[in-house]
Write an enzyme that holds these catalytic residues in place. Structure first.
Site, short mmCIF file in Angstrom:
data_model
loop_
_atom_site.label_atom_id
_atom_site.label_comp_id
_atom_site.label_asym_id
_atom_site.label_seq_id
_atom_site.Cartn_x
_atom_site.Cartn_y
_atom_site.Cartn_z
N GLU A 93 26.40 -0.58 77.43
CA GLU A 93 26.76 -1.26 78.78
C GLU A 93 28.11 -0.56 79.03
O GLU A 93 28.38 0.01 79.95
CB GLU A 93 27.07 -2.90 78.57
CG GLU A 93 27.57 -3.30 79.89
CD GLU A 93 26.75 -4.07 80.57
OE1 GLU A 93 27.30 -4.56 81.87
OE2 GLU A 93 25.97 -4.86 79.96
N THR A 94 29.15 -0.26 77.97
CA THR A 94 30.08 0.30 78.20
C THR A 94 29.95 1.98 78.59
O THR A 94 30.72 2.36 79.47
CB THR A 94 31.16 0.47 76.90
OG1 THR A 94 31.45 -0.84 76.67
CG2 THR A 94 32.41 1.22 77.05
#
Length: 174
Positions: A93-94
């Site tokens: 996600e990052t």
């Protein structure tokens, strides 16, 4: 570092968001996490998220075309002693989000927020030590959606998981 920005202060106060760090703290966090100075203005008010700092994420390579980051297994295991599946998702996600922001800034020349709309992963094998390295590459970079593949590997280069993330590029609000 002030007490309110000290990320070693666990547990955080329930219901209270992590305070926005001072600009000096933000820059210190980004430098410590390996974010090249040329990208600091693109990294938002927190710079590197409090979660990424707590987990020990380090950026190795950053560009709109490729993002690479590491996360140590030590301290990020689940109760059976293997790298936590959530760690895979934090990496994915990052990197997918930051890569989408970089696409909007560098390729489209815009300042727009992006939000994740889909994240999925398949776990292939576990890791019990060393670093997990995530490599994020674009599948599609559009004007409304960005789709990235994020591959996580262990120190021997064996694939641990494969994730796919879709981000929507938000239009400015009137």
């Amino acid at each position: 570092m002030s007490d309110e920005a000290n990320l070693d202060n666990f547990p955080p106060t329930p219901g209270v968001p992590t305070p926005v760090p001072s600009e000096e703290q933000r820059r210190t966090r980004m430098a410590a996490a390996g974010v090249p100075e040329q990208y600091w203005d693109w990294m938002g008010p927190h710079g590197v998220s409090a979660m990424c700092v707590r987990l020990g994420m380090r950026f190795v390579e950053m560009s709109p075309e490729k993002m690479v980051a590491t996360l140590p297994v030590a301290g990020n295991e689940q109760n059976a002693g293997i790298f936590h599946g959530g760690g895979h998702f934090v990496l994915a996600e990052t990197l997918g989000s930051v890569a989408s922001i970089f696409h909007v800034q560098a390729n489209l020349g815009l300042e727009r927020a992006v939000v994740g709309t889909e994240l999925s992963a398949t776990h292939h094998r576990s890791a019990t030590s060393g670093l997990v390295t995530a490599t994020c590459t674009p599948i599609n970079l559009g004007k409304q959606l960005c789709v990235h593949q994020i591959v996580m590997t262990d120190d021997a280069g064996r694939r641990l998981s494969t994730a796919r993330m879709t981000n929507m590029i938000l239009q400015p609000r009137p």
